[in-house]
Design a protein around this motif. Structure first.
Motif, short mmCIF file in Angstrom:
data_model
loop_
_atom_site.label_atom_id
_atom_site.label_comp_id
_atom_site.label_asym_id
_atom_site.label_seq_id
_atom_site.Cartn_x
_atom_site.Cartn_y
_atom_site.Cartn_z
N SER A 176 0.83 -1.21 0.00
CA SER A 176 0.00 0.00 0.00
C SER A 176 0.87 1.26 0.00
N PRO A 177 0.64 2.19 -0.93
CA PRO A 177 1.41 3.45 -0.95
C PRO A 177 1.01 4.39 0.18
N PHE A 178 -0.09 4.08 0.88
CA PHE A 178 -0.57 4.95 1.95
C PHE A 178 -0.08 4.50 3.33
N LEU A 179 0.68 3.41 3.38
CA LEU A 179 1.11 2.86 4.66
C LEU A 179 2.19 3.75 5.28
N PRO A 180 1.99 4.24 6.51
CA PRO A 180 3.01 5.06 7.17
C PRO A 180 4.32 4.27 7.33
N THR A 181 5.42 4.96 7.15
CA THR A 181 6.74 4.31 7.20
C THR A 181 7.01 3.59 8.52
N PRO A 182 6.70 4.17 9.69
CA PRO A 182 6.95 3.45 10.95
C PRO A 182 6.18 2.13 11.03
N VAL A 183 4.96 2.12 10.51
CA VAL A 183 4.15 0.89 10.54
C VAL A 183 4.77 -0.15 9.61
N ALA A 184 5.18 0.28 8.42
CA ALA A 184 5.80 -0.65 7.47
C ALA A 184 7.07 -1.26 8.07
N SER A 185 7.87 -0.46 8.76
CA SER A 185 9.10 -0.96 9.39
C SER A 185 8.79 -1.99 10.47
N ALA A 186 7.74 -1.74 11.25
CA ALA A 186 7.36 -2.69 12.30
C ALA A 186 6.89 -4.01 11.71
N ILE A 187 6.17 -3.96 10.60
CA ILE A 187 5.72 -5.19 9.93
C ILE A 187 6.91 -5.95 9.36
N GLU A 188 7.86 -5.23 8.78
CA GLU A 188 9.08 -5.87 8.26
C GLU A 188 9.83 -6.59 9.38
N ASN A 189 9.90 -5.96 10.54
CA ASN A 189 10.56 -6.59 11.70
C ASN A 189 9.83 -7.86 12.11
N TYR A 190 8.52 -7.84 12.04
CA TYR A 190 7.72 -9.03 12.39
C TYR A 190 8.04 -10.18 11.43
N LEU A 191 8.07 -9.88 10.12
CA LEU A 191 8.37 -10.92 9.14
C LEU A 191 9.81 -11.43 9.27
N GLU A 192 10.72 -10.55 9.64
CA GLU A 192 12.10 -10.98 9.89
C GLU A 192 12.17 -11.94 11.06
N ALA A 193 11.37 -11.69 12.09
CA ALA A 193 11.33 -12.58 13.26
C ALA A 193 10.77 -13.95 12.87
N VAL A 194 9.76 -13.95 12.00
CA VAL A 194 9.18 -15.21 11.52
C VAL A 194 10.24 -16.02 10.78
N GLU A 195 10.95 -15.37 9.87
CA GLU A 195 11.99 -16.08 9.10
C GLU A 195 13.13 -16.53 10.01
N LYS A 196 13.48 -15.70 10.97
CA LYS A 196 14.53 -16.06 11.93
C LYS A 196 14.15 -17.33 12.68
N ASN A 197 12.88 -17.44 13.06
CA ASN A 197 12.42 -18.63 13.77
C ASN A 197 12.45 -19.87 12.88
N ALA A 198 12.15 -19.68 11.59
CA ALA A 198 12.22 -20.80 10.66
C ALA A 198 13.65 -21.32 10.54
N TRP A 199 14.60 -20.40 10.45
CA TRP A 199 16.01 -20.83 10.39
C TRP A 199 16.48 -21.39 11.72
N LEU A 200 15.89 -20.94 12.82
CA LEU A 200 16.24 -21.50 14.14
C LEU A 200 15.91 -22.98 14.20
N VAL A 201 14.78 -23.37 13.59
CA VAL A 201 14.41 -24.78 13.54
C VAL A 201 15.53 -25.59 12.90
#
Length: 286
Positions: A176-201
């Motif tokens: 979404s082009p209307f998504l505020p930058t701080p919110v987008a960064s927080a979502i990116e951090n969430y997805l990074e945590a998900v991928e980090k957990n997958a590699w932890l397995v």
């Protein structure tokens, strides 16, 4: 003398006309500028309002992914239970074949393509296992069938269908082009945590693989094998998704508070958005 007086009067009239011209144009420019400032407020206000409405819709959709969900629910949405099982089974099957030349039926494997259609693999593992010759891949060399010589390199993770689907759904929010930058960064951090957990397995399974010859030196002991000791190690080291989800909600709250959009000043406050989201959520998630 009369000629000089006439010339003086003409010069004065010319100067006066010039002054009036300059004053006229200055006044015109000033009025035009003030008119532009006023018009800008009325012309651009509908655009600002429309953008804000789109942000409200986007942020309401985002909150549906995170509001009222604990750690178990957030992991389950990515099917981490199957992700753990599939990758543990893959390591067990590799050990069984290496040590005892026994293969399980494909339809019994939790990591089969019907359940885990995608995966991640580290570049160095791909380079080690496959040799490119004229654009063709060679099969990996078979290890000798002695348990004591067992090595497991890991470096790849089987991903369940729900993991792939949920990741796509959340990444779509970032488009979404209307998504505020701080919110987008927080979502990116969430997805990074998900991928980090997958590699932890994969990391924990790689460490556990070294213990396989000692724990299961014979086929009889392997038949009684349990996965719980690996599950416990994985779960004790997970990055908590709930913390990242709460951070997303906090960032959205701060974003609206920073614009002084408090609930008491209008219908666009954070509490109003939260109420809208809860109305959309199933009863168990609200």
């Amino acid at each position: 003398m009369s000629y000089v007086a006439t010339e003086t009067i003409a010069s004065a009239l010319t100067t006066t006309a010039t002054v009036f011209q300059i004053a006229f144009w200055l006044g015109t420019v000033t009025l035009a500028f003030l008119g532009y400032l006023g018009a800008r407020k009325t012309l651009f206000q509908p655009l600002r309002t429309e953008i804000f409405k789109r942000q409200i819709d986007d942020l309401s959709e985002i909150l549906q992914f995170f509001v009222g969900k604990g750690e178990v629910k957030l992991r389950d949405e990515f099917d981490f239970g199957l992700l753990e099982q599939a990758n543990i089974e893959a390591m067990y099957d590799a050990y069984v074949y290496h040590a005892f030349k026994v293969k399980r039926r494909k339809e019994a494997r939790a990591y089969r393509s019907e359940l885990c259609p995608a995966g991640m693999i580290k570049a160095e593992i791909l380079t080690e296992q496959y040799i490119l010759v004229d654009g063709h891949k060679e099969e990996p060399v078979e290890p000798p069938p002695e348990p004591a010589s067992w090595t497991y390199k890991g470096g790849q993770v089987y991903l369940p269908k729900r993991y792939v689907k949920q990741e796509k759904r959340i990444r779509r929010l970032l488009e979404s082009p209307f998504l505020p930058t701080p919110v987008a960064s927080a979502i990116e951090n969430y997805l990074e945590a998900v991928e980090k957990n997958a590699w932890l397995v994969d990391e924990v399974i790689l460490q556990a693989a070294n213990e396989m010859p000692e724990k299961y030196p014979s086929m009889e002991e392997l038949k009684e094998a349990q996965f719980h000791w690996i599950y416990n190690r994985i779960n004790s080291r997970y990055d908590k998704l709930e913390l990242h989800a709460k951070e997303i909600v906090r960032v959205i709250r701060d974003y609206f508070d920073s614009d002084n959009l408090l609930p008491s000043k209008g219908s666009f406050g954070f509490s109003s958005i939260l109420r809208r989201v809860r109305r959309r959520l199933p009863a168990g998630d609200a």
